[in-house]
Design an enzyme around this catalytic site. Sequence first.
Site, PDB file in Angstrom:
ATOM      1  CG  ASP A  39      22.392 -12.736  40.104  1.00 24.60           C
ATOM      2  OD1 ASP A  39      21.792 -11.947  40.857  1.00 24.60           O
ATOM      3  OD2 ASP A  39      21.951 -13.019  38.971  1.00 24.60           O
ATOM      4  CE  LYS A  54      22.358  -9.068  39.107  1.00 21.73           C
ATOM      5  NZ  LYS A  54      21.894  -9.382  37.732  1.00 21.73           N
TER       6      LYS A  54
HETATM    7  C1  PRP Z   1      27.052 -17.397  36.363  1.00 23.74           C
HETATM    8  C2  PRP Z   1      28.279 -16.749  36.950  1.00 23.74           C
HETATM    9  C3  PRP Z   1      28.373 -17.334  38.334  1.00 23.74           C
HETATM   10  C4  PRP Z   1      26.919 -17.592  38.686  1.00 23.74           C
HETATM   11  C5  PRP Z   1      26.453 -16.530  39.639  1.00 23.74           C
HETATM   12  O1  PRP Z   1      27.408 -18.648  35.866  1.00 23.74           O
HETATM   13  O2  PRP Z   1      29.420 -17.016  36.192  1.00 23.74           O
HETATM   14  O3  PRP Z   1      29.099 -18.542  38.358  1.00 23.74           O
HETATM   15  O4  PRP Z   1      26.172 -17.532  37.460  1.00 23.74           O
HETATM   16  O5  PRP Z   1      25.092 -16.674  39.906  1.00 23.74           O
HETATM   17  P1  PRP Z   1      24.496 -17.072  41.322  1.00 23.74           P
HETATM   18  O6  PRP Z   1      25.171 -16.224  42.346  1.00 23.74           O
HETATM   19  O7  PRP Z   1      23.028 -16.720  41.167  1.00 23.74           O
HETATM   20  O8  PRP Z   1      24.719 -18.537  41.529  1.00 23.74           O
HETATM   21  P2  PRP Z   1      26.471 -19.478  34.869  1.00 23.74           P
HETATM   22  O9  PRP Z   1      25.774 -20.559  35.650  1.00 23.74           O
HETATM   23  O10 PRP Z   1      25.600 -18.543  34.074  1.00 23.74           O
HETATM   24  O11 PRP Z   1      27.536 -20.173  33.937  1.00 23.74           O
HETATM   25  P3  PRP Z   1      28.736 -19.476  33.104  1.00 23.74           P
HETATM   26  O12 PRP Z   1      29.808 -19.117  34.097  1.00 23.74           O
HETATM   27  O13 PRP Z   1      29.163 -20.530  32.172  1.00 23.74           O
HETATM   28  O14 PRP Z   1      28.172 -18.242  32.416  1.00 23.74           O
END
Ligand code: PRP
Length: 173
Positions: free
Chosen positions: A102, A130
């Site tokens: 993201d 994304k």
């Molecule tokens: C989410 C996803 C990625 C990260 C991506 O993890 O699984 O690891 O966010 O976002 P970024 O590119 O903005 O860093 P999250 O921290 O929500 O934990 P989770 O995997 O336990 O859902």
Amino acid sequence: MKQFEKRILFDSDAIAVRVKELGAEISAKYPEGNLLFIGVLKGSFMFLADLVRHVTVPCCLDFVRISSYGNDTVSSGKLDILMDIRLPVKDRNVILVDDIVDTGLTLSEYRKRLEKESPRSLEIAALIDKIARRERHVELDYCGFRVEEGFLVGHGLDCDERFRHLDGIYVLE
Ligand code: PRP
């Protein structure tokens, strides 16, 4: 409990076809094996489980649990490593696996940590790229699907811990 409208973006058949292709691509690129897949929990659990079932060369698995969001929908900008890998990275062909890129913070920062441990090679696989909120450049070697924007859930992706179990990927509306 809050109710959401959700629209299917990628169904389980489309995901299965794409993940099989990625597994074949990785297997062809590393005939010697020596692969270490590192799954970023929790989101990667389903993608990684699907992916490695299509890998035909010797490989190992480890996991890191990273959170940059907590229960918020906006990245805190700081990486919180809740559980780190245990297997050595040195001289291994490492593939870092996550459900979604993201802002790019999670993978770009964790990649830097791995690089210091002298892997033979280091690549990144993500099911979803994304791009709308990208802040850090992340070189994606294996990408399932690219989307512009939207709050995505399913196939490991959550909203406040819900929806991870869904087979398809949906956008919340
Ligand atoms: C989410 C996803 C990625 C990260 C991506 O993890 O699984 O690891 O966010 O976002 P970024 O590119 O903005 O860093 P999250 O921290 O929500 O934990 P989770 O995997 O336990 O859902």
